[in-house]
Design a protein around this motif. Sequence first.
Motif, PDB file in Angstrom:
ATOM      1  N   PHE A   6    -108.059 -65.824 -49.736  1.00 48.49           N
ATOM      2  CA  PHE A   6    -108.346 -65.289 -48.297  1.00 48.49           C
ATOM      3  C   PHE A   6    -106.850 -65.093 -47.722  1.00 48.49           C
ATOM      4  CE2 PHE A   6    -109.417 -66.979 -43.881  1.00 48.49           C
ATOM      5  CZ  PHE A   6    -109.188 -65.885 -43.277  1.00 48.49           C
ATOM      6  N   GLN A   7    -106.657 -63.619 -47.310  1.00 48.58           N
ATOM      7  CA  GLN A   7    -105.429 -63.303 -46.786  1.00 48.58           C
ATOM      8  C   GLN A   7    -105.467 -63.130 -45.331  1.00 48.58           C
ATOM      9  OE1 GLN A   7    -101.919 -63.217 -48.010  1.00 48.58           O
ATOM     10  NE2 GLN A   7    -101.892 -63.380 -45.701  1.00 48.58           N
ATOM     11  N   ALA A   8    -105.115 -64.279 -44.433  1.00 48.81           N
ATOM     12  CA  ALA A   8    -105.474 -63.943 -43.021  1.00 48.81           C
ATOM     13  C   ALA A   8    -104.533 -63.344 -42.433  1.00 48.81           C
ATOM     14  CB  ALA A   8    -105.632 -65.439 -42.635  1.00 48.81           C
ATOM     15  N   VAL A   9    -104.829 -62.649 -41.342  1.00 45.23           N
ATOM     16  CA  VAL A   9    -103.914 -61.968 -40.597  1.00 45.23           C
ATOM     17  C   VAL A   9    -104.531 -62.196 -39.044  1.00 45.23           C
ATOM     18  CG1 VAL A   9    -103.506 -59.979 -42.114  1.00 45.23           C
ATOM     19  CG2 VAL A   9    -105.151 -59.756 -40.341  1.00 45.23           C
ATOM     20  N   MET A  10    -103.530 -62.256 -37.991  1.00 44.55           N
ATOM     21  CA  MET A  10    -103.696 -62.958 -36.541  1.00 44.55           C
ATOM     22  C   MET A  10    -103.062 -61.895 -35.654  1.00 44.55           C
ATOM     23  SD  MET A  10    -103.426 -66.849 -35.751  1.00 44.55           S
ATOM     24  CE  MET A  10    -101.533 -66.947 -36.087  1.00 44.55           C
ATOM     25  N   ALA A  11    -103.834 -61.670 -34.513  1.00 40.75           N
ATOM     26  CA  ALA A  11    -103.194 -61.227 -33.448  1.00 40.75           C
ATOM     27  C   ALA A  11    -103.635 -61.634 -32.199  1.00 40.75           C
ATOM     28  CB  ALA A  11    -103.697 -59.617 -33.409  1.00 40.75           C
ATOM     29  N   VAL A  12    -102.747 -61.506 -31.151  1.00 38.76           N
ATOM     30  CA  VAL A  12    -102.899 -61.929 -29.773  1.00 38.76           C
ATOM     31  C   VAL A  12    -102.969 -60.733 -29.038  1.00 38.76           C
ATOM     32  CG1 VAL A  12    -102.234 -63.253 -27.955  1.00 38.76           C
ATOM     33  CG2 VAL A  12    -101.576 -63.993 -30.264  1.00 38.76           C
ATOM     34  N   TYR A  13    -104.188 -60.712 -28.002  1.00 33.80           N
ATOM     35  CA  TYR A  13    -104.361 -59.989 -26.978  1.00 33.80           C
ATOM     36  C   TYR A  13    -104.405 -60.215 -25.672  1.00 33.80           C
ATOM     37  CZ  TYR A  13    -106.022 -57.254 -31.285  1.00 33.80           C
ATOM     38  OH  TYR A  13    -106.140 -56.825 -32.513  1.00 33.80           O
ATOM     39  N   ASP A  14    -103.967 -59.363 -24.666  1.00 31.89           N
ATOM     40  CA  ASP A  14    -104.320 -59.837 -23.353  1.00 31.89           C
ATOM     41  C   ASP A  14    -105.484 -59.469 -22.733  1.00 31.89           C
ATOM     42  OD1 ASP A  14    -104.240 -56.900 -22.651  1.00 31.89           O
ATOM     43  OD2 ASP A  14    -102.374 -56.967 -21.897  1.00 31.89           O
ATOM     44  N   SER A  15    -106.057 -59.695 -21.501  1.00 34.61           N
ATOM     45  CA  SER A  15    -107.323 -59.360 -20.976  1.00 34.61           C
ATOM     46  C   SER A  15    -107.767 -57.924 -20.908  1.00 34.61           C
ATOM     47  CB  SER A  15    -107.338 -60.198 -19.565  1.00 34.61           C
ATOM     48  OG  SER A  15    -106.505 -59.543 -18.787  1.00 34.61           O
ATOM     49  N   ASN A  16    -106.628 -57.158 -21.299  1.00 32.80           N
ATOM     50  CA  ASN A  16    -106.953 -55.639 -21.216  1.00 32.80           C
ATOM     51  C   ASN A  16    -107.183 -55.088 -22.611  1.00 32.80           C
ATOM     52  OD1 ASN A  16    -107.063 -55.242 -18.196  1.00 32.80           O
ATOM     53  ND2 ASN A  16    -104.703 -55.233 -18.580  1.00 32.80           N
TER      54      ASN A  16
END
Length: 542
Positions: free
Chosen positions: A261-271
Amino acid sequence: MKLLTRIWLAAGITAYAAAICGAAEQGPYIGYVYPAGGRQGTVFKVKARGQRLRNISDIYFSGKGVSASVTGYVGAGGLLNAVQQEELRRRINKLLAKRSPGQNKPVPDAEKPPEAALPDLPELRNLEQMTPAQLRKVYDKFLNFGKRPKPPIAEEVTLEVTIDPNAALGDREVRFRTPAGLTNPVVFQVGQIAEVCEPDKDEEPPAAPSVLQAPVVLNGQIMPGGVDRFTLNLKKNERLFIAAQARKLIPYLADAVPGWFQAVMAVYDSNGKELAFADDCGFDPDPAIIFQPPQDGEYTIAIRDAIYRGREDFVYRIAVAGEELIRPIFPSGTRGGVRICTPSAEWQPRLRYWDNLPEYNETEPNNTGKTAQHIALPHIANGCISSPEDKDVFRFSGRAGDVVAAEVYARRAGSPLDSLLRLIDTKGRVIAWNDDHKDLESGLLTHHADSRLSARLPADGDYFIQISDATRHGGEEFFYSLRIGAPKPDFALCLTPASLNVTAGGATVATVYAARKDGWDGDIELTLKDAPEGFVLGGACI
């Protein structure tokens, strides 16, 4: 010189099994546990899937303070027997035809379905009030065999796990004992941060997602094409470490392509604007992000597979915390060679056979022979390649014919250092050097970047050991521990498979690998320790 041997283990014949002979049947197997960890002082449910897991009699956790009991079992055929499956198929078919005539393709019906009562399961209650979409979801779970878990994870066991308030933090191993034998070990973690699990994918999603608070550990499973999202309320400029664990939990999936399992991750703001992204952390394939929110508010952490694969054993844990609470998870202060926090005070990079040697910390300047740090052998030097051009040099005295061994422990401890080690005489001649040395005990390390050399000194006099980074990088995170001294012949053993199961009167075969160190070239005799009466070990010499 042999590096491996095959051994056979035989169990004494008992009266009830005198006719049994040959190899034992294939043993039980754990594919995954979910969630793969929990918080100190809590009691919670854990789901495990695998093969041949019926009738678990014992659950073993390494270390102290963690225990579990079995509360449920579902075989490979699912929750319903054949008669109940046909009855459910008939009811769904009838309801779909009644609710949406001509709009939904009916589920194939049996020619003469038997009348049967359905078990009292939450998913099967109130079928008459369900929408066509909800009915098809029930069908997929109970009747669509194409969507059942693959054979290696076809059986399901439900556990109730108890973690004592004072249980030691860190990684454990868990195994099950069944009538078929002992399972393989899988990783289970004990932490001190609050934990949450993603909503059950078999249930209707909530109208509005829950807003979580840091620190927290997020648990979930990635299904095909899935992207899991968690919303957190974060404070402006709060320095947070967002660290996923996926391959750390299950390094390889034998029947997946590619096999992990090659995980990728991101963070987003409320928009919905992407503020950070990671698909690894240095040389560690699990992603990590150091994040400081630009303002107070809600932020979303999203995780998925790099190529949108997924299934039940794509299990992950994401720790979201500040430095003090993230440090017990990464005691070296680094992950994949990336500095994420200061190391724990008690942490030191060590190999087990380096014990009881005097230690020194390097003192700058020590970049040349003239400024080299004088040491007496044997010796452990702890240091850091602090800049791309930095070289640390240590001076020692030796006699002609002495054999000197030097070994670096850095990459195996999480340092990004790609060490280059040289043994040099006072005239500047390089007597021996090494860049990479493969450590057979570190099988999951893809780049064996630690150096090791051994050489016989040609004359009496002074010599230098020089360590640098082969790729000309450096920084405070490029720490190392360096052993210099006479060779200490030793070996390490690895047994495969990890669990041996043998029936009474039968035998099983295993392979033992020997990692020889510092010139060990003698025979290695294997024996059974604390074995029950009647067990015999054969072929036990490497």
